[in-house]
Design a protein around this motif. Structure first.
Motif, PDB file in Angstrom:
ATOM      1  N   TYR A 107      40.617  40.537  38.014  1.00 55.48           N
ATOM      2  CA  TYR A 107      41.888  41.124  38.402  1.00 55.48           C
ATOM      3  C   TYR A 107      41.979  41.233  39.927  1.00 55.48           C
ATOM      4  CZ  TYR A 107      45.973  44.153  38.329  1.00 55.48           C
ATOM      5  OH  TYR A 107      47.232  44.666  38.507  1.00 55.48           O
ATOM      6  N   TRP A 108      40.870  41.605  40.506  1.00 55.66           N
ATOM      7  CA  TRP A 108      40.831  41.697  41.960  1.00 55.66           C
ATOM      8  C   TRP A 108      41.093  40.327  42.578  1.00 55.66           C
ATOM      9  CZ3 TRP A 108      40.750  45.287  45.726  1.00 55.66           C
ATOM     10  CH2 TRP A 108      40.457  44.858  47.012  1.00 55.66           C
ATOM     11  N   ASN A 109      40.367  39.344  42.115  1.00 55.84           N
ATOM     12  CA  ASN A 109      40.465  38.016  42.725  1.00 55.84           C
ATOM     13  C   ASN A 109      41.815  37.351  42.495  1.00 55.84           C
ATOM     14  OD1 ASN A 109      37.933  38.094  43.870  1.00 55.84           O
ATOM     15  ND2 ASN A 109      36.938  37.205  42.090  1.00 55.84           N
ATOM     16  N   THR A 110      42.417  37.650  41.364  1.00 55.14           N
ATOM     17  CA  THR A 110      43.675  36.964  41.077  1.00 55.14           C
ATOM     18  C   THR A 110      44.900  37.766  41.507  1.00 55.14           C
ATOM     19  OG1 THR A 110      43.690  37.821  38.832  1.00 55.14           O
ATOM     20  CG2 THR A 110      42.774  35.644  39.149  1.00 55.14           C
ATOM     21  N   HIS A 111      44.760  39.058  41.599  1.00 58.78           N
ATOM     22  CA  HIS A 111      45.943  39.849  41.940  1.00 58.78           C
ATOM     23  C   HIS A 111      45.781  40.664  43.219  1.00 58.78           C
ATOM     24  CE1 HIS A 111      46.481  39.252  37.580  1.00 58.78           C
ATOM     25  NE2 HIS A 111      47.766  39.270  37.881  1.00 58.78           N
ATOM     26  N   LEU A 112      44.809  41.548  43.169  1.00 50.43           N
ATOM     27  CA  LEU A 112      44.773  42.575  44.210  1.00 50.43           C
ATOM     28  C   LEU A 112      44.456  42.026  45.597  1.00 50.43           C
ATOM     29  CD1 LEU A 112      43.139  45.474  42.199  1.00 50.43           C
ATOM     30  CD2 LEU A 112      45.547  45.012  42.651  1.00 50.43           C
ATOM     31  N   SER A 113      43.503  41.089  45.650  1.00 56.95           N
ATOM     32  CA  SER A 113      43.168  40.587  46.977  1.00 56.95           C
ATOM     33  C   SER A 113      44.356  39.846  47.590  1.00 56.95           C
ATOM     34  CB  SER A 113      41.939  39.686  46.924  1.00 56.95           C
ATOM     35  OG  SER A 113      42.241  38.501  46.252  1.00 56.95           O
ATOM     36  N   LYS A 114      45.085  39.170  46.713  1.00 55.61           N
ATOM     37  CA  LYS A 114      46.272  38.459  47.223  1.00 55.61           C
ATOM     38  C   LYS A 114      47.336  39.445  47.680  1.00 55.61           C
ATOM     39  CE  LYS A 114      45.493  34.818  43.889  1.00 55.61           C
ATOM     40  NZ  LYS A 114      46.025  34.261  42.634  1.00 55.61           N
ATOM     41  N   ARG A 115      47.463  40.494  46.871  1.00 54.97           N
ATOM     42  CA  ARG A 115      48.478  41.477  47.241  1.00 54.97           C
ATOM     43  C   ARG A 115      48.144  42.108  48.597  1.00 54.97           C
ATOM     44  NH1 ARG A 115      49.120  47.175  44.619  1.00 54.97           N
ATOM     45  NH2 ARG A 115      48.856  46.092  42.657  1.00 54.97           N
ATOM     46  N   LEU A 116      46.864  42.442  48.769  1.00 54.93           N
ATOM     47  CA  LEU A 116      46.470  43.045  50.041  1.00 54.93           C
ATOM     48  C   LEU A 116      46.730  42.080  51.192  1.00 54.93           C
ATOM     49  CD1 LEU A 116      43.186  44.956  49.159  1.00 54.93           C
ATOM     50  CD2 LEU A 116      45.480  45.862  49.459  1.00 54.93           C
ATOM     51  N   MET A 117      46.388  40.813  50.956  1.00 56.17           N
ATOM     52  CA  MET A 117      46.639  39.809  51.988  1.00 56.17           C
ATOM     53  C   MET A 117      48.122  39.790  52.356  1.00 56.17           C
ATOM     54  SD  MET A 117      43.952  38.065  53.011  1.00 56.17           S
ATOM     55  CE  MET A 117      44.346  36.378  53.412  1.00 56.17           C
ATOM     56  N   THR A 121      46.679  43.260  54.816  1.00 56.15           N
ATOM     57  CA  THR A 121      45.407  43.971  54.805  1.00 56.15           C
ATOM     58  C   THR A 121      44.300  43.009  54.420  1.00 56.15           C
ATOM     59  OG1 THR A 121      46.541  45.959  54.088  1.00 56.15           O
ATOM     60  CG2 THR A 121      44.162  45.920  53.797  1.00 56.15           C
ATOM     61  N   ASP A 122      43.210  43.069  55.159  1.00 48.01           N
ATOM     62  CA  ASP A 122      42.071  42.235  54.817  1.00 48.01           C
ATOM     63  C   ASP A 122      41.424  42.787  53.559  1.00 48.01           C
ATOM     64  OD1 ASP A 122      39.506  41.121  54.546  1.00 48.01           O
ATOM     65  OD2 ASP A 122      39.373  40.744  56.700  1.00 48.01           O
ATOM     66  N   PRO A 123      41.391  41.999  52.476  1.00 46.26           N
ATOM     67  CA  PRO A 123      40.856  42.516  51.219  1.00 46.26           C
ATOM     68  C   PRO A 123      39.358  42.813  51.272  1.00 46.26           C
ATOM     69  CG  PRO A 123      41.424  40.197  51.008  1.00 46.26           C
ATOM     70  CD  PRO A 123      41.871  40.624  52.370  1.00 46.26           C
ATOM     71  N   ASN A 124      38.678  42.252  52.249  1.00 49.09           N
ATOM     72  CA  ASN A 124      37.240  42.530  52.355  1.00 49.09           C
ATOM     73  C   ASN A 124      36.975  43.828  53.093  1.00 49.09           C
ATOM     74  OD1 ASN A 124      36.604  40.091  51.077  1.00 49.09           O
ATOM     75  ND2 ASN A 124      36.738  38.993  53.004  1.00 49.09           N
ATOM     76  N   THR A 125      37.676  43.980  54.198  1.00 49.37           N
ATOM     77  CA  THR A 125      37.395  45.155  55.032  1.00 49.37           C
ATOM     78  C   THR A 125      38.380  46.286  54.804  1.00 49.37           C
ATOM     79  OG1 THR A 125      38.799  44.338  56.803  1.00 49.37           O
ATOM     80  CG2 THR A 125      36.484  43.642  56.816  1.00 49.37           C
ATOM     81  N   HIS A 126      39.506  45.964  54.181  1.00 49.11           N
ATOM     82  CA  HIS A 126      40.592  46.927  53.968  1.00 49.11           C
ATOM     83  C   HIS A 126      41.182  47.399  55.288  1.00 49.11           C
ATOM     84  CE1 HIS A 126      40.119  47.376  49.531  1.00 49.11           C
ATOM     85  NE2 HIS A 126      38.946  46.879  49.852  1.00 49.11           N
ATOM     86  N   GLN A 127      40.977  46.609  56.312  1.00 50.04           N
ATOM     87  CA  GLN A 127      41.597  46.904  57.599  1.00 50.04           C
ATOM     88  C   GLN A 127      42.868  46.080  57.707  1.00 50.04           C
ATOM     89  OE1 GLN A 127      40.048  49.120  59.800  1.00 50.04           O
ATOM     90  NE2 GLN A 127      38.619  49.399  58.097  1.00 50.04           N
ATOM     91  N   LYS A 128      43.790  46.618  58.475  1.00 51.34           N
ATOM     92  CA  LYS A 128      45.010  45.856  58.718  1.00 51.34           C
ATOM     93  C   LYS A 128      44.669  44.592  59.495  1.00 51.34           C
ATOM     94  CE  LYS A 128      48.256  48.375  56.869  1.00 51.34           C
ATOM     95  NZ  LYS A 128      48.970  47.846  55.704  1.00 51.34           N
ATOM     96  N   LEU A 129      45.240  43.493  59.053  1.00 49.30           N
ATOM     97  CA  LEU A 129      45.019  42.254  59.779  1.00 49.30           C
ATOM     98  C   LEU A 129      45.878  42.269  61.034  1.00 49.30           C
ATOM     99  CD1 LEU A 129      45.209  39.825  56.748  1.00 49.30           C
ATOM    100  CD2 LEU A 129      43.182  40.262  58.125  1.00 49.30           C
ATOM    101  N   SER A 130      45.289  41.730  62.110  1.00 49.48           N
ATOM    102  CA  SER A 130      46.055  41.705  63.356  1.00 49.48           C
ATOM    103  C   SER A 130      47.256  40.776  63.221  1.00 49.48           C
ATOM    104  CB  SER A 130      45.159  41.247  64.502  1.00 49.48           C
ATOM    105  OG  SER A 130      44.504  40.060  64.141  1.00 49.48           O
ATOM    106  N   GLN A 131      47.022  39.691  62.507  1.00 53.41           N
ATOM    107  CA  GLN A 131      48.114  38.757  62.264  1.00 53.41           C
ATOM    108  C   GLN A 131      48.329  38.600  60.770  1.00 53.41           C
ATOM    109  OE1 GLN A 131      47.304  35.052  64.284  1.00 53.41           O
ATOM    110  NE2 GLN A 131      48.968  35.523  65.695  1.00 53.41           N
ATOM    111  N   PRO A 132      49.304  39.312  60.257  1.00 54.48           N
ATOM    112  CA  PRO A 132      49.578  39.188  58.826  1.00 54.48           C
ATOM    113  C   PRO A 132      49.929  37.750  58.486  1.00 54.48           C
ATOM    114  CG  PRO A 132      50.894  40.927  59.822  1.00 54.48           C
ATOM    115  CD  PRO A 132      50.225  40.179  60.937  1.00 54.48           C
ATOM    116  N   PRO A 133      49.477  37.293  57.329  1.00 47.95           N
ATOM    117  CA  PRO A 133      49.766  35.919  56.948  1.00 47.95           C
ATOM    118  C   PRO A 133      51.263  35.711  56.840  1.00 47.95           C
ATOM    119  CG  PRO A 133      48.949  37.171  55.086  1.00 47.95           C
ATOM    120  CD  PRO A 133      48.804  38.042  56.295  1.00 47.95           C
ATOM    121  N   PRO A 134      51.737  34.558  57.317  1.00 50.63           N
ATOM    122  CA  PRO A 134      53.175  34.301  57.222  1.00 50.63           C
ATOM    123  C   PRO A 134      53.595  34.245  55.778  1.00 50.63           C
ATOM    124  CG  PRO A 134      51.966  32.315  57.807  1.00 50.63           C
ATOM    125  CD  PRO A 134      50.981  33.441  57.834  1.00 50.63           C
TER     126      PRO A 134
END
Length: 284
Positions: A107-117, A121-134
């Motif tokens: 569930y994490w790999n298919t949903h949550l990590s993508k959602r965070l991205m 948010t970096d799904p590994n560190t849970h820190q805000k990404l400096s450059q959010p993916p377009p």
DNA sequence: AAACCAACCAACCGCATTTCT
DNA sequence: CAGAAATGCGGTTGGTTGGTT
């Protein structure tokens, strides 16, 4: 170490389990209990390796498994637990009754990590990404409620991207800390370590998450089988708390932890700081 | 209708850790 | 205490399903 994997044995059945195999395994475990996976297949009349039997039982056949419909609360909890524990799926699963590590990992790999991205948010560190993916054009329309596979699957939240997630292998706790893998509030060590992992394990070991109900995350202290173990551990894990003789101290800390944990994601930074502070406070 | 593609998830695999002898 | 065996965990793969072109 160094021995051949059990599944390399020739002549063993592999691939999807048949209903007959499921029945054989279930009946055997009902009669004899879990464990002794190595010898189980033979005794149960299964042409499977023990590993495979264990996996099938743990991830699918166990009667307490709750399938489908990961609630928004659960999924919020998974994100928060992941931020604390990293890829320790079994530990995370241990806090979500009825959920398996495999299910949560998937569930994490298919949903949550993508959602965070997507949320930047970096799904590994849970820190805000400096450059959010377009925001990527979704070539395909959302799939909604179309899955009717063999099981009652979760209502899928379709997400636009499919970045393959290769998370770094989490560092295992070395023997000097001697912490249990899971479900063992009884053998936690008093040793103190400064590493983040160990801080997290300390948290993990002292928080008596015992009940999460559908429709809302409800935590109760001293409920069910974990309660006595938990109380038993107080003096060992947080000597200063027990030494103070304040029966409510740990509950207060627990409450404080829950407050931090349950804070909304709007306050991610503060939330993380609070958790860190909380974790550090346990080690004083 | 068929080919293609994305999403999903059960199961496999390798390895670390724990337990046993 | 050392080595072997058993168990458990996390990463990855591959089959299936169903939407899109």
């Amino acid at each position: 170490m160094g021995r051949a994997p059990c599944c390399s044995k020739v002549g063993l059945h592999r691939g999807p389990w048949t209903p007959r195999e499921d029945t054989l395994l279930t009946k055997y475990i009902e009669a004899h209990g879990e464990g002794h996976w190595r010898s189980l297949p033979k005794k149960a009349g299964l042409l499977r390796c023990g590993k495979s039997c264990r996996l099938r039982w743990m991830n699918y056949l166990r009667p307490d498994i709750k399938r489908g419909n990961i609630t928004p609360d659960e999924d919020d909890l998974i994100i928060r637990l992941h931020s604390l524990l990293g890829n320790r799926w079994s530990l995370i699963a241990g806090r979500l009754p009825g959920r398996t590590d495999n299910e949560i990992k998937n569930y994490w790999n298919t949903h949550l990590s993508k959602r965070l991205m997507n949320e930047g948010t970096d799904p590994n560190t849970h820190q805000k990404l400096s450059q959010p993916p377009p925001p990527k054009e979704n070539k395909r329309k959302k799939k909604q409620n179309h899955k009717s596979k063999h099981k009652n699957k979760t209502e899928k939240r379709s997400l636009p991207e499919k970045p393959k997630v290769h998370l770094p292998k989490p560092t295992r706790i070395t023997s000097f800390v001697n912490l249990p893998r899971q479900d063992s509030f009884t053998t936690a060590s008093t040793n103190v370590s400064s590493s983040q992992d160990q801080v997290q394990d300390h948290i993990n070991n002292i928080i008596p998450w015992s009940d999460i109900k559908e429709g809302g995350a409800v935590f109760s202290v001293g409920d069910g089988s974990t309660s006595s173990d938990f109380e038993c551990d107080q003096s060992r894990i947080i000597p200063n708390v027990a030494a103070g003789g304040d029966d409510h101290s740990l509950e207060n800390i627990y409450e404080e932890y829950l407050q931090a944990l349950l804070k909304t994601t709007d306050q991610d930074q503060n939330y993380q700081v609070e958790l860190d502070t909380f974790a550090e406070s346990l080690l004083i």
